[in-house]
Design a protein around this motif. Structure first.
Motif, PDB file in Angstrom:
ATOM      1  N   GLU A  36       0.840  -1.192   0.000  1.00 58.58           N
ATOM      2  CA  GLU A  36       0.000   0.000   0.000  1.00 58.58           C
ATOM      3  C   GLU A  36       0.884   1.254   0.000  1.00 58.58           C
ATOM      4  OE1 GLU A  36      -3.317   0.401  -0.135  1.00 58.58           O
ATOM      5  OE2 GLU A  36      -3.487  -1.761  -0.491  1.00 58.58           O
ATOM      6  N   PRO A  37       0.454   2.299  -0.715  1.00 61.96           N
ATOM      7  CA  PRO A  37       1.238   3.551  -0.700  1.00 61.96           C
ATOM      8  C   PRO A  37       1.405   4.069   0.718  1.00 61.96           C
ATOM      9  CG  PRO A  37      -0.435   3.620  -2.416  1.00 61.96           C
ATOM     10  CD  PRO A  37      -0.703   2.391  -1.603  1.00 61.96           C
ATOM     11  N   ASN A  38       2.604   4.578   0.999  1.00 63.25           N
ATOM     12  CA  ASN A  38       2.849   5.161   2.310  1.00 63.25           C
ATOM     13  C   ASN A  38       1.951   6.373   2.519  1.00 63.25           C
ATOM     14  OD1 ASN A  38       4.906   3.355   3.070  1.00 63.25           O
ATOM     15  ND2 ASN A  38       6.411   4.489   1.847  1.00 63.25           N
ATOM     16  N   LYS A  39       1.376   6.471   3.700  1.00 63.17           N
ATOM     17  CA  LYS A  39       0.516   7.602   4.036  1.00 63.17           C
ATOM     18  C   LYS A  39       1.273   8.499   5.016  1.00 63.17           C
ATOM     19  CE  LYS A  39      -3.058   6.143   1.709  1.00 63.17           C
ATOM     20  NZ  LYS A  39      -4.240   5.590   2.382  1.00 63.17           N
ATOM     21  N   ASN A 295       5.781   1.855  -2.654  1.00 60.63           N
ATOM     22  CA  ASN A 295       4.808   2.739  -3.295  1.00 60.63           C
ATOM     23  C   ASN A 295       4.630   4.008  -2.477  1.00 60.63           C
ATOM     24  OD1 ASN A 295       4.193   1.067  -5.509  1.00 60.63           O
ATOM     25  ND2 ASN A 295       2.846  -0.188  -4.240  1.00 60.63           N
ATOM     26  N   GLU A 297       3.001   7.838  -1.533  1.00 53.95           N
ATOM     27  CA  GLU A 297       1.750   8.572  -1.605  1.00 53.95           C
ATOM     28  C   GLU A 297       1.813   9.436  -2.869  1.00 53.95           C
ATOM     29  OE1 GLU A 297      -0.993  11.641   1.054  1.00 53.95           O
ATOM     30  OE2 GLU A 297       1.040  11.113   1.720  1.00 53.95           O
ATOM     31  N   ASN A 327      -5.209   1.674  -9.932  1.00 54.75           N
ATOM     32  CA  ASN A 327      -4.697   2.307  -8.709  1.00 54.75           C
ATOM     33  C   ASN A 327      -4.578   3.817  -8.869  1.00 54.75           C
ATOM     34  OD1 ASN A 327      -4.540  -0.105  -7.385  1.00 54.75           O
ATOM     35  ND2 ASN A 327      -2.349  -0.406  -7.734  1.00 54.75           N
ATOM     36  N   GLU A 330      -8.076   5.564  -8.727  1.00 53.35           N
ATOM     37  CA  GLU A 330      -8.683   5.658  -7.399  1.00 53.35           C
ATOM     38  C   GLU A 330      -8.489   7.044  -6.774  1.00 53.35           C
ATOM     39  OE1 GLU A 330      -7.054   2.606  -4.985  1.00 53.35           O
ATOM     40  OE2 GLU A 330      -8.066   0.958  -6.042  1.00 53.35           O
ATOM     41  N   HIS A 331      -7.522   7.790  -7.301  1.00 52.26           N
ATOM     42  CA  HIS A 331      -7.196   9.097  -6.720  1.00 52.26           C
ATOM     43  C   HIS A 331      -7.764  10.259  -7.521  1.00 52.26           C
ATOM     44  CE1 HIS A 331      -4.476   7.293  -3.781  1.00 52.26           C
ATOM     45  NE2 HIS A 331      -4.073   6.502  -4.743  1.00 52.26           N
ATOM     46  N   TYR A 480       1.969  -1.908 -12.991  1.00 50.18           N
ATOM     47  CA  TYR A 480       2.272  -1.079 -11.827  1.00 50.18           C
ATOM     48  C   TYR A 480       3.743  -0.694 -11.748  1.00 50.18           C
ATOM     49  CZ  TYR A 480       3.577  -5.725 -10.010  1.00 50.18           C
ATOM     50  OH  TYR A 480       4.131  -6.973  -9.852  1.00 50.18           O
TER      51      TYR A 480
END
Length: 482
Positions: A36-39, A295, A297, A327, A330-331, A480
């Motif tokens: 998952e992308p770093n938040k 990945n 943010e 992916n 989604e943003h 990806y």
């Protein structure tokens, strides 16, 4: 007996290599599909953050022409008095790199402090070019670092590359764009294999208060990456047998600089009035991806998406590669993209120099058209497009290093300068529409091209078509990473 021992050794070696390949594939490829992308604490506000009703003290110069862009780099370095900070993805051997390298040494000899930050894998300072690395490291006024050098034990670091193209001079002027250093990016008209890109230069017109300039943000960003743990000095650069090579390399570069000034006198000591070439801007902003592994943010993509969602009339996009994955989508809230016109300018198969990226694009090409977007494909065939540009509502523009693909979105460092200026947006739009109207074909819903009065579909060799098709069978599973 000896034969049995040899077979055992071979078997053990084969086993170790196989284990490493599996380890590298899992941690360097498959891991990115599930991570998952770093938040972080970063936030992306709505598109209004990029607008202003007041006039900024920062002004913008557009560099469209290849040759002119090369001259601009020379002029900026020639006139530096205090510092030059440069970050680049890759270099290609040739006249352009000779000029760039030797001009850097000439600036350092004048007392200018130079910092060079390059991608740790794709910098190309190997082989014959390795002596340049030694020479730079030996010079007291030049410091060199590599971002994420190759690490065989940590394959997950292989994909997070430095893709920035940034030059900051004396904290007064900064150049951002998509050009690497190589002859095809700066070649005059008629150069076969030329890459057409786009740069902009930011000018701070009032250095008495540089905190109000976007240049302060750009310099802070460069400083942040420079001191980051991911950026390392080259190893073994200041001792041993390399000292002699370094001294010889510096002498060669100094001689080469004098030779180039004599052979190409029209390229040096130009009289450039940057202010006269510049456009006014209401606001100039700087956006970039975070410095993370795996990945990231997708801050740049989120910023661009917010501007697309905020646009009401038109969105114009140019990118050499267009691979909008699930992916990425989604943003962006597609129901909030209400622009009447959304047009994309990209390379055709005949024009592209990156068949790997095109193989990914080919799988979503018709889907993009079906969604209501217009695609114009530059036909080339002796040139390709490499510029990365976005224009929203004929007012706000973004220029920099970001490609519309998963690699720029989640993996690489990327920088974009966002400009609120109708005059600048008009200049960009005119240049992009010239490519679209006079050198490109519009893609129809069935994937063919719509007829054009005088632009013809360029032929593609059977080998290039076959390679692209074959790659698409594989890349569909690894979009990806593209």
């Amino acid at each position: 007996m000896a034969v049995k021992i040899s077979k055992k050794i071979a078997f053990v070696l084969f086993g170790l290599v196989s284990m490493y390949v599996i380890y590298a594939f899992i941690s360097g490829v498959l891991l990115f599909q599930f991570a998952e992308p770093n938040k972080g604490s970063h936030t992306v506000e709505d598109s209004q953050q990029f607008y202003s009703d007041e006039l900024s003290k920062d002004r913008i110069v557009l560099l469209e022409d290849r040759y002119e862009s090369g001259l601009a780099r020379i002029h900026l370095m020639e006139n530096a008095s205090d510092s030059i900070d440069v970050s680049f993805y890759t270099w290609h051997d040739g006249l352009s790199s000779d000029i760039f390298f030797s001009t850097i040494v000439d600036a350092a000899d004048r007392g200018v402090d130079v910092r060079l930050l390059m991608d740790g894998i794709f910098h190309h300072l190997r082989g014959d070019l390795k002596e340049i690395m030694y020479a730079f490291s030996y010079h007291p006024n030049i410091e060199i670092k590599f971002y994420e050098p190759f690490d065989a034990l940590r394959p997950w670091t292989w994909n997070n590359r430095l893709h920035d193209k940034l030059m900051i001079v004396d904290n007064e002027r900064a150049m951002v764009g998509g050009r690497n250093i190589g002859d095809k990016y700066f070649a005059p008209e008629g150069y076969k294999g030329a890459s057409n890109d786009r740069d902009l230069v930011v000018l701070d017109t009032d250095m008495r208060n540089n905190h109000d300039s976007v240049l302060k943000e750009m310099e802070d960003y460069f400083d942040y990456i420079w001191v980051h743990d991911f950026s390392e000095h080259p190893t073994n650069e200041r001792f041993g047998p390399n000292d002699r090579e370094a001294r010889e390399g510096l002498a060669t570069l100094r001689e080469r600089h004098q030779e180039l000034q004599e052979l190409h006198s029209d390229m040096f000591n130009q009289d450039v009035d940057w202010l006269d070439k510049s456009f006014p801007a209401n606001k100039v902003s700087f956006i970039h991806n975070p410095i993370d592994r795996l990945n990231k943010e997708p801050l740049v993509w989120k910023g661009l998406a917010s501007m697309a969602e905020g646009a009401s009339k038109s969105v114009l996009i140019q990118s050499p590669y267009v691979i909008p994955t699930e992916n990425m989508m989604e943003h962006i809230h597609l129901d909030e993209v209400t622009s009447k016109e959304v047009s994309i300018l990209t390379n055709s198969l005949s024009a592209t120099s990156n068949v790997l990226a095109y193989s990914g694009y080919s799988r979503v090409r018709e889907d993009i058209v079906d969604s209501g977007l217009e695609i114009y494909e530059f036909q080339g065939p002796s040139e390709s497009l490499h510029g990365k540009t976005f224009v929203f509502d004929d007012r706000v523009s973004a220029v920099g290093s970001f490609n519309v693909d998963p690699r720029s979105t989640f993996l690489s460092t990327e920088v974009m300068v966002v400009v609120d200026s109708e005059e600048f947006a008009e200049a960009l739009t005119n240049n992009m529409e010239d490519y679209m109207k006079h050198h490109s074909l519009k893609v129809a819903q069935d994937g063919t091209y719509k007829e054009h009065a005088y632009v013809q579909e360029e032929e593609v060799s059977l080998g290039k078509s076959g390679l692209t098709w074959g790659l698409s069978l594989v890349t569909r599973y690894f979009l990806y990473l593209i």
